[in-house]
Design a protein around this motif. Sequence first.
Motif, PDB file in Angstrom:
ATOM      1  N   ASP A 155      -4.773  55.840  51.056  1.00 57.97           N
ATOM      2  CA  ASP A 155      -4.507  55.547  52.481  1.00 57.97           C
ATOM      3  C   ASP A 155      -5.885  55.938  53.475  1.00 57.97           C
ATOM      4  N   ASP A 156      -6.915  56.304  52.893  1.00 58.80           N
ATOM      5  CA  ASP A 156      -8.170  56.520  53.587  1.00 58.80           C
ATOM      6  C   ASP A 156      -8.890  55.453  53.945  1.00 58.80           C
ATOM      7  N   VAL A 157      -8.549  54.805  55.216  1.00 58.47           N
ATOM      8  CA  VAL A 157      -8.809  53.618  55.613  1.00 58.47           C
ATOM      9  C   VAL A 157     -10.679  53.971  55.888  1.00 58.47           C
ATOM     10  N   ASP A 158     -10.981  54.884  56.665  1.00 59.75           N
ATOM     11  CA  ASP A 158     -12.373  55.093  56.796  1.00 59.75           C
ATOM     12  C   ASP A 158     -13.237  55.150  55.831  1.00 59.75           C
ATOM     13  N   ALA A 159     -12.890  55.579  54.602  1.00 57.08           N
ATOM     14  CA  ALA A 159     -13.602  55.661  53.196  1.00 57.08           C
ATOM     15  C   ALA A 159     -13.758  53.936  52.843  1.00 57.08           C
ATOM     16  N   GLU A 160     -12.655  53.365  52.967  1.00 54.93           N
ATOM     17  CA  GLU A 160     -12.649  51.949  52.386  1.00 54.93           C
ATOM     18  C   GLU A 160     -13.462  51.141  53.264  1.00 54.93           C
ATOM     19  N   LEU A 161     -13.727  51.529  54.645  1.00 57.16           N
ATOM     20  CA  LEU A 161     -14.488  50.433  55.442  1.00 57.16           C
ATOM     21  C   LEU A 161     -16.024  51.011  55.336  1.00 57.16           C
ATOM     22  N   ASP A 162     -16.135  52.340  55.173  1.00 57.93           N
ATOM     23  CA  ASP A 162     -17.326  52.782  54.703  1.00 57.93           C
ATOM     24  C   ASP A 162     -17.991  52.270  53.651  1.00 57.93           C
ATOM     25  N   ARG A 163     -17.242  52.092  52.777  1.00 57.20           N
ATOM     26  CA  ARG A 163     -17.551  51.347  51.252  1.00 57.20           C
ATOM     27  C   ARG A 163     -18.028  50.004  51.386  1.00 57.20           C
ATOM     28  N   LEU A 164     -17.371  49.279  52.252  1.00 61.69           N
ATOM     29  CA  LEU A 164     -17.849  47.742  52.620  1.00 61.69           C
ATOM     30  C   LEU A 164     -19.061  47.876  53.045  1.00 61.69           C
ATOM     31  N   ALA A 202      -1.932  52.924  54.843  1.00 57.63           N
ATOM     32  CA  ALA A 202      -1.913  52.290  53.343  1.00 57.63           C
ATOM     33  C   ALA A 202      -1.878  50.916  53.273  1.00 57.63           C
ATOM     34  N   SER A 203      -1.211  50.369  53.972  1.00 55.07           N
ATOM     35  CA  SER A 203      -1.118  48.692  53.915  1.00 55.07           C
ATOM     36  C   SER A 203      -2.579  48.211  54.525  1.00 55.07           C
ATOM     37  N   ILE A 204      -3.330  48.846  55.377  1.00 55.68           N
ATOM     38  CA  ILE A 204      -4.439  48.398  55.759  1.00 55.68           C
ATOM     39  C   ILE A 204      -5.506  48.487  54.529  1.00 55.68           C
ATOM     40  N   VAL A 205      -5.251  49.615  53.860  1.00 51.97           N
ATOM     41  CA  VAL A 205      -6.180  49.814  52.523  1.00 51.97           C
ATOM     42  C   VAL A 205      -5.890  48.748  51.653  1.00 51.97           C
ATOM     43  N   PHE A 206      -4.468  48.487  51.497  1.00 53.11           N
ATOM     44  CA  PHE A 206      -4.108  47.496  50.268  1.00 53.11           C
ATOM     45  C   PHE A 206      -4.820  46.032  50.688  1.00 53.11           C
ATOM     46  N   GLY A 207      -4.811  45.630  52.052  1.00 52.90           N
ATOM     47  CA  GLY A 207      -5.335  44.589  52.508  1.00 52.90           C
ATOM     48  C   GLY A 207      -7.057  44.514  51.956  1.00 52.90           C
ATOM     49  N   ILE A 208      -7.561  45.462  52.236  1.00 44.15           N
ATOM     50  CA  ILE A 208      -9.047  45.502  51.822  1.00 44.15           C
ATOM     51  C   ILE A 208      -9.164  45.577  50.398  1.00 44.15           C
ATOM     52  N   GLN A 209      -8.469  46.318  49.782  1.00 44.57           N
ATOM     53  CA  GLN A 209      -8.762  46.470  48.207  1.00 44.57           C
ATOM     54  C   GLN A 209      -8.280  45.143  47.626  1.00 44.57           C
ATOM     55  N   ALA A 210      -6.953  44.366  48.212  1.00 45.57           N
ATOM     56  CA  ALA A 210      -6.692  43.161  47.502  1.00 45.57           C
ATOM     57  C   ALA A 210      -7.764  42.320  47.917  1.00 45.57           C
TER      58      ALA A 210
END
Length: 335
Positions: free
Chosen positions: A98-107, A293-301
């Motif tokens: 559920d770490d949205v910022d980490a997912e966005l930074d990774r992108l 967590a759902s935002i993270v799921f959308g990014i990872q999917a």
Amino acid sequence: MTSTVTLGRALPVPRGELSAALIETLTRAPGSAVPADPGTDPYGEDAALALHTCYELHYQGFAGVDEDWEWDPGLLGLRRGLEQRFLAAMRADVPGGDDVDAELDRLLEPSAPGGIAAYLAEQGTPGQLREYFVHRSIYHHIEADPYAWVIPRLRGQAKAALVAVEFDEYGSGHGDRVHARLYADLLAGAGLEPGYLHYLDEVPAPMLVLVNMMSLFGLHRGLRAASVGHFAANEITSSPASARLAELARTLLPHPACIGFYTEHVEADAVHEQVMRRDVIAELLRTEPDSAASIVFGIQATDLLEDRFADQVLECWRAGRSSLLSELQAPAVPG
């Protein structure tokens, strides 16, 4: 109620037991018996085409198919079962969190070496770039449409900001600048057929699965945050990817429409990235903190299915064969 019949592209060519039965059913009157799902692989050709066919009834539909099939209870039941297995497969195949910022930074990190663009830059041919255009046509023909379903499910600044991004996607009020139209122009410029879903029968499952994810997220209110995550992932990665593709087009298919589609996205999507992160996602997290967590799921999917698509294409090209289900004909115009 008087039903109407859609005028559009023909029903697709089946790819297995389920899609064959579904396509045959859609030639009958709504209310006819709907086939049962035999439990096909949610990433496989048969299930991918069956679910894509169900979803297309919410877009342009198919020639000769009664429009009342769109909300037929039996068909919705079949679709629901396909969706549940598809969702379960994606959830099992991503790390979650559920770490949205980490997912966005990774992108925002530089892409690892390799991938379709790198292959095309190093050894690609005009024919392979045309194949890539054909794959992506299934997505770009409905490029902004699945996100439009999210608009009534947001409030305040998140809604206003998402509408602003969509306004650009739809050409800022100019029909000839709608991004789906610009992609049709790209196809024509590459000597390909620009018609809506013209290449549906040639595109393998990985791209259909990716587009199915977009439709799934858009059509379900409970997946609105996943849709926002997916949309943000697209916009964040689009600008640098579009710059690379513009350069590839200049080298391999130097038609103004091929180059122009991607240059259009370089600046626009750099702005969209900031709007999605600061005004849509931040506001959604502020008002609905449980959506992380759902935002993270959308990014990872999105990452998962984009990687599956790239792997399929590159496996074919490295083996010296077409990445499509059938070879493309010679271009209609010189490339």
